[in-house]
Design a protein around this motif. Structure first.
Motif, PDB file in Angstrom:
ATOM      1  N   HIS A  14      25.936 -14.450 -10.944  1.00 18.30           N
ATOM      2  CA  HIS A  14      25.093 -14.429 -12.127  1.00 18.30           C
ATOM      3  C   HIS A  14      25.524 -13.298 -13.047  1.00 18.30           C
ATOM      4  O   HIS A  14      26.208 -12.362 -12.634  1.00 18.30           O
ATOM      5  N   PRO A  15      25.129 -13.354 -14.311  1.00 15.81           N
ATOM      6  CA  PRO A  15      25.577 -12.324 -15.245  1.00 15.81           C
ATOM      7  C   PRO A  15      25.007 -10.961 -14.883  1.00 15.81           C
ATOM      8  O   PRO A  15      23.902 -10.827 -14.365  1.00 15.81           O
ATOM      9  N   ASN A  16      25.801  -9.940 -15.176  1.00  9.12           N
ATOM     10  CA  ASN A  16      25.288  -8.582 -15.112  1.00  9.12           C
ATOM     11  C   ASN A  16      24.423  -8.344 -16.346  1.00  9.12           C
ATOM     12  O   ASN A  16      24.526  -9.059 -17.345  1.00  9.12           O
ATOM     13  N   VAL A  17      23.592  -7.316 -16.281  1.00 11.13           N
ATOM     14  CA  VAL A  17      22.760  -6.940 -17.417  1.00 11.13           C
ATOM     15  C   VAL A  17      22.887  -5.434 -17.638  1.00 11.13           C
ATOM     16  O   VAL A  17      22.660  -4.644 -16.715  1.00 11.13           O
ATOM     17  N   VAL A  18      23.252  -5.054 -18.846  1.00  6.76           N
ATOM     18  CA  VAL A  18      23.194  -3.662 -19.282  1.00  6.76           C
ATOM     19  C   VAL A  18      22.210  -3.611 -20.450  1.00  6.76           C
ATOM     20  O   VAL A  18      22.408  -4.275 -21.464  1.00  6.76           O
ATOM     21  N   LEU A  19      21.139  -2.866 -20.277  1.00  4.96           N
ATOM     22  CA  LEU A  19      20.120  -2.746 -21.314  1.00  4.96           C
ATOM     23  C   LEU A  19      20.048  -1.285 -21.731  1.00  4.96           C
ATOM     24  O   LEU A  19      19.650  -0.422 -20.948  1.00  4.96           O
ATOM     25  N   VAL A  20      20.431  -1.014 -22.972  1.00  6.46           N
ATOM     26  CA  VAL A  20      20.358   0.337 -23.529  1.00  6.46           C
ATOM     27  C   VAL A  20      19.163   0.390 -24.475  1.00  6.46           C
ATOM     28  O   VAL A  20      19.081  -0.387 -25.432  1.00  6.46           O
ATOM     29  N   ILE A  21      18.232   1.285 -24.186  1.00  5.25           N
ATOM     30  CA  ILE A  21      17.072   1.485 -25.057  1.00  5.25           C
ATOM     31  C   ILE A  21      17.005   2.959 -25.422  1.00  5.25           C
ATOM     32  O   ILE A  21      17.003   3.830 -24.543  1.00  5.25           O
ATOM     33  N   THR A  22      16.996   3.250 -26.717  1.00  6.99           N
ATOM     34  CA  THR A  22      16.930   4.636 -27.167  1.00  6.99           C
ATOM     35  C   THR A  22      15.510   4.975 -27.586  1.00  6.99           C
ATOM     36  O   THR A  22      14.674   4.097 -27.796  1.00  6.99           O
ATOM     37  N   ASP A  23      15.253   6.270 -27.742  1.00 11.38           N
ATOM     38  CA  ASP A  23      13.887   6.772 -27.873  1.00 11.38           C
ATOM     39  C   ASP A  23      13.644   7.315 -29.282  1.00 11.38           C
ATOM     40  O   ASP A  23      14.298   8.278 -29.705  1.00 11.38           O
ATOM     41  N   ASP A  24      12.733   6.703 -30.006  1.00 14.82           N
ATOM     42  CA  ASP A  24      12.325   7.155 -31.346  1.00 14.82           C
ATOM     43  C   ASP A  24      13.381   6.906 -32.424  1.00 14.82           C
ATOM     44  O   ASP A  24      13.356   7.538 -33.479  1.00 14.82           O
ATOM     45  N   GLN A  25      14.296   5.993 -32.171  1.00 15.38           N
ATOM     46  CA  GLN A  25      15.286   5.588 -33.171  1.00 15.38           C
ATOM     47  C   GLN A  25      14.764   4.330 -33.854  1.00 15.38           C
ATOM     48  O   GLN A  25      14.555   3.310 -33.211  1.00 15.38           O
ATOM     49  N   GLY A  26      14.543   4.405 -35.154  1.00 19.10           N
ATOM     50  CA  GLY A  26      13.928   3.297 -35.861  1.00 19.10           C
ATOM     51  C   GLY A  26      14.911   2.270 -36.372  1.00 19.10           C
ATOM     52  O   GLY A  26      16.130   2.390 -36.228  1.00 19.10           O
ATOM     53  N   TYR A  27      14.359   1.240 -37.003  1.00 16.90           N
ATOM     54  CA  TYR A  27      15.161   0.131 -37.530  1.00 16.90           C
ATOM     55  C   TYR A  27      16.181   0.627 -38.545  1.00 16.90           C
ATOM     56  O   TYR A  27      17.288   0.082 -38.647  1.00 16.90           O
ATOM     57  N   GLY A  28      15.859   1.671 -39.285  1.00 15.46           N
ATOM     58  CA  GLY A  28      16.754   2.157 -40.324  1.00 15.46           C
ATOM     59  C   GLY A  28      17.727   3.225 -39.890  1.00 15.46           C
ATOM     60  O   GLY A  28      18.513   3.706 -40.714  1.00 15.46           O
ATOM     61  N   ASP A  29      17.724   3.594 -38.613  1.00 15.56           N
ATOM     62  CA  ASP A  29      18.570   4.688 -38.142  1.00 15.56           C
ATOM     63  C   ASP A  29      19.905   4.182 -37.615  1.00 15.56           C
ATOM     64  O   ASP A  29      20.411   4.628 -36.575  1.00 15.56           O
ATOM     65  N   LEU A  30      20.501   3.235 -38.336  1.00 13.73           N
ATOM     66  CA  LEU A  30      21.795   2.656 -37.997  1.00 13.73           C
ATOM     67  C   LEU A  30      22.565   2.366 -39.282  1.00 13.73           C
ATOM     68  O   LEU A  30      21.978   1.904 -40.268  1.00 13.73           O
ATOM     69  N   GLY A  31      23.844   2.575 -39.238  1.00 17.30           N
ATOM     70  CA  GLY A  31      24.655   2.216 -40.384  1.00 17.30           C
ATOM     71  C   GLY A  31      24.618   0.734 -40.683  1.00 17.30           C
ATOM     72  O   GLY A  31      24.566   0.317 -41.849  1.00 17.30           O
ATOM     73  N   CYS A  32      24.611  -0.088 -39.651  1.00 15.31           N
ATOM     74  CA  CYS A  32      24.617  -1.540 -39.838  1.00 15.31           C
ATOM     75  C   CYS A  32      23.328  -2.058 -40.452  1.00 15.31           C
ATOM     76  O   CYS A  32      23.284  -3.200 -40.939  1.00 15.31           O
ATOM     77  N   HIS A  33      22.281  -1.261 -40.486  1.00 10.29           N
ATOM     78  CA  HIS A  33      21.028  -1.632 -41.139  1.00 10.29           C
ATOM     79  C   HIS A  33      20.882  -0.968 -42.499  1.00 10.29           C
ATOM     80  O   HIS A  33      19.779  -0.873 -43.036  1.00 10.29           O
ATOM     81  N   GLY A  34      21.992  -0.506 -43.031  1.00 12.84           N
ATOM     82  CA  GLY A  34      21.991  -0.042 -44.409  1.00 12.84           C
ATOM     83  C   GLY A  34      21.801   1.437 -44.627  1.00 12.84           C
ATOM     84  O   GLY A  34      21.759   1.879 -45.784  1.00 12.84           O
ATOM     85  N   ASN A  35      21.683   2.210 -43.543  1.00 15.80           N
ATOM     86  CA  ASN A  35      21.503   3.650 -43.728  1.00 15.80           C
ATOM     87  C   ASN A  35      22.760   4.227 -44.386  1.00 15.80           C
ATOM     88  O   ASN A  35      23.864   4.087 -43.845  1.00 15.80           O
ATOM     89  N   PRO A  36      22.616   4.874 -45.532  1.00  9.44           N
ATOM     90  CA  PRO A  36      23.791   5.329 -46.267  1.00  9.44           C
ATOM     91  C   PRO A  36      24.399   6.625 -45.740  1.00  9.44           C
ATOM     92  O   PRO A  36      25.462   7.034 -46.220  1.00  9.44           O
ATOM     93  N   VAL A  37      23.750   7.256 -44.766  1.00 13.29           N
ATOM     94  CA  VAL A  37      24.203   8.563 -44.297  1.00 13.29           C
ATOM     95  C   VAL A  37      24.726   8.512 -42.869  1.00 13.29           C
ATOM     96  O   VAL A  37      25.819   9.007 -42.574  1.00 13.29           O
ATOM     97  N   ILE A  38      23.965   7.933 -41.976  1.00 11.70           N
ATOM     98  CA  ILE A  38      24.308   8.010 -40.558  1.00 11.70           C
ATOM     99  C   ILE A  38      25.566   7.200 -40.248  1.00 11.70           C
ATOM    100  O   ILE A  38      25.807   6.138 -40.827  1.00 11.70           O
ATOM    101  N   GLN A  39      26.361   7.726 -39.325  1.00 11.35           N
ATOM    102  CA  GLN A  39      27.588   7.065 -38.892  1.00 11.35           C
ATOM    103  C   GLN A  39      27.410   6.582 -37.457  1.00 11.35           C
ATOM    104  O   GLN A  39      27.302   7.395 -36.536  1.00 11.35           O
ATOM    105  N   THR A  40      27.349   5.254 -37.278  1.00 14.62           N
ATOM    106  CA  THR A  40      27.193   4.663 -35.941  1.00 14.62           C
ATOM    107  C   THR A  40      28.239   3.558 -35.756  1.00 14.62           C
ATOM    108  O   THR A  40      27.895   2.385 -35.600  1.00 14.62           O
TER     109      THR A  40
END
Length: 596
Positions: A14-40
């Motif tokens: 069966h497939p393996n599962v890797v689940l990464v959950i970070t703490d207090d990082q919001g929807y906008g705290d990613l470059g791919c979600h349009g944040n113009p400053v953060i580098q991810t």
């Protein structure tokens, strides 16, 4: 499920599962979600390759999200509606995702934050995780955590045993996860990486925060973004290792966060963004508005055709994750039922008959839940906030125009949905969640102020408050596992600090902020003169000597549930509770019962 009631996986891998959950990082705290400053760049690469749930919701704070994620049940029904105060403990009758997968033949490991109980049987190793490397409480430096931890070269619990590590906390979680994966490459595994970062205190090496200092409003935000940069670096390292080990194709890789941002945006009094970036959402961590609970959810599984950078816009939530993963992994839930539903068909593009569900999330953070408190009743099109405000979310993402008066029929439907949800989750509100003590003679249990019950949920939940001598008190809900004689050792400082009850620690007091990066500093002396213990209806007291590290009571206790409370008084009669109580069952010999 076999005749003995055990869940078994089928014979195929069966497939393996890797689940990464970070703490207090919001929807906008990613470059791919349009944040113009953060580098991810590494998480952005995962985003481009994954199937993305773009309308995915969790609890507005840490422990509630984890309770829903790991049980498939709404967090209030699991007993977890706070992050402290004895209501971050996951009820014993909950069947966890780790238990289900372990019973299905999976190796299971947790690395980082658990936040669903620090005493047996609430610890991760009691709830299906076979390998555990974790800090205590809800974050590094909180009161149940190892005394003096401050993110670098800390001591963490390895299957319950405190063990010293070298390095930064986030790096340790990912490195230990990689070791676990390497050791279990020949069998299916569930690897749960739950970072404490970027939760405050915002502590990170300057090399990661310095690039942001001139790009953001203040140092805390630079540090917050720097903590996310470390996570991103480790996500990239982990994914490269999965490729190297030829596990990437057969591994379900999930990235998500646990609630809205804590450090990425500033708000006005109405929770609209005035600084930073929040992807157009109103509210941050703890809010009933969208920015409190809409989070990223990326899932990548080449063998299961979950690739290609495809958005799934249908409403979904953390309670859907467990039934989804069990279906993907071929593990039957048996007689267990969920509040969530499997998203397998939705993720595979079959959404023609997808129901327009009413999902509910809320932020209680009180001793006893209050109906409608900080709640969002949600459908694909609508958000009902606190039972009163209505927003058409597709047209008004920032929730600026309340249209409740214009759509009374929608308000009525969502209020009905919320009421049905409330009836479901409130069944066990009056039940206790006791911590068992005395399971074995000689076994030492540690109770901390973090889990005190009181109203308004006031406790010294972090080590800075212990050092400050924060005045508060409450009782523990405990279960005396076996009748007998018990030794209870009341302390202001943990044993490792080895100081007198009345003694301070030299140095300046520091708040629970990045100020502890270079060390915790001092602790305030308290002029304590007398200690007390209440076990059920009985109370005893003793004088405190100037050199006493602890005040010890030996009492005979009957089996069953009781309230246990401690008292430390000064000469003026002002009290606080003992922040640390070490409990040991001595045996069944008869002693005089405690009495006034």
């Amino acid at each position: 499920m076999n005749a003995s009631g055990e869940t078994r996986a089928t014979t195929q891998r069966h497939p393996n599962v890797v689940l990464v959950i970070t703490d207090d990082q919001g929807y906008g705290d990613l470059g791919c979600h349009g944040n113009p400053v953060i580098q991810t760049p590494n998480i952005d690469a995962l985003y481009r390759e994954s199937v993305r749930l773009t309308d995915f919701h969790v609890g507005p704070t840490c422990a509630p999200t984890r309770a829903g994620l790991l049980t498939g049940h709404y967090h209030n029904s699991t007993g977890v509606w706070h992050t402290i105060g004895g209501r971050s403990l996951l009820r014993r009758d909950e069947w966890s995702l780790a238990t289900a997968l372990s019973e299905g033949g999976y190796a299971t490991g947790l690395f980082g934050k658990w936040h669903l109980g620090d005493n047996a049987p609430y610890r991760p190793q009691d709830r299906g995780f076979q390998t555990v490397v974790a800090h205590g409480g809800g974050g590094v430096g909180q009161t149940p955590d190892y005394w003096g931890n401050n993110y670098l070269d800390d001591t963490y619990a390895v299957n319950g045993e405190w063990t010293s590590f070298e390095g930064y906390c986030t790096d340790i979680w990912f490195d230990e996860a990689l070791t676990f994966i390497d050791q279990n490459r020949e069998r299916p595994f569930f690897c749960y990486i739950s970072t404490n970062a970027p939760h405050s205190p915002y502590i990170v090496d300057d090399a990661y925060s310095d690039p942001y200092v001139d790009e953001v409003e203040h140092q805390d935000r630079a540090d917050f973004y720097g903590m996310i940069a470390v996570i991103d670096e480790n996500v990239g390292k982990l994914r490269r290792k999965l490729v190297e080990w030829e596990l990437a194709e057969t591994t379900i890789f999930i990235f998500m966060t646990d609630n809205g941002t804590s450090g990425g945006a500033d708000l006005d009094a109405d929770q609209y963004v005035t600084g930073g970036y929040n992807a157009g959402l109103r509210g941050i961590k703890g809010s009933e508005y969208e920015g409190g609970h809409r989070v990223p959810f990326f899932i990548y599984w080449p063998e299961g055709a979950l690739t290609g950078g495809r958005d799934v816009p249908m409403l979904a939530a953390n309670v859907d994750v467990m039934p989804t993963l069990l279906e993907f992994c071929g593990v039957s839930p048996g007689t267990h039922r969920f509040d969530g539903t499997s998203l397998v068909a939705l993720l595979r593009g079959c959404d023609d008959d997808w129901p327009d569900r009413v999902l509910v999330t809320d932020s209680q953070r009180v001793a006893y839940p209050i109906k409608w408190r900080q709640s969002a009743a949600m459908t694909q099109e609508w958000r009902l906030i606190n039972g009163q405000e209505l927003y058409e979310i597709q047209a008004d993402l920032e929730q600026r125009r309340d249209v409740a008066a214009e759509h009374p029929e929608v308000v009525a439907r969502l209020r009905e949905g919320y009421t049905e949800w409330w009836e479901r989750v409130s069944v066990q509100f009056d039940l206790t969640i006791p911590i068992p003590i005395g399971l074995e003679a000689g076994q030492l249990s540690l109770l901390t102020t973090h889990d005190w019950r009181n109203d308004p949920v006031d406790c010294a939940w972090n080590q800075a408050l212990v050092r400050e001598g924060h005045r508060c008190n409450g009782y523990w809900e405990v279960e005396i596992a076996q009748a007998g004689s018990y030794r209870l050792e009341l302390r202001r400082w943990p044993r490792i600090e080895d100081r007198a009850l009345i003694e301070g620690i030299p140095g300046e007091l520091k708040p629970f902020t990045s100020a502890i990066k270079d060390g915790w500093g001092g602790g305030r002396a308290l002029p304590l003169v007398r200690a007390g213990l209440r076990t059920g209806g009985s109370r005893v007291t003793k004088e405190i000597g100037s050199e006493d590290r602890a005040v010890t009571f030996i009492v005979v206790l009957e089996a069953g549930e009781i309230q246990l409370q401690t008292y430390l008084w000064d000469a003026e009669g002002d009290e606080t509770g003992a922040y640390f109580v070490y409990v040991e069952r001595l045996g069944n010999g008869a002693l005089l019962r405690s009495r006034d």
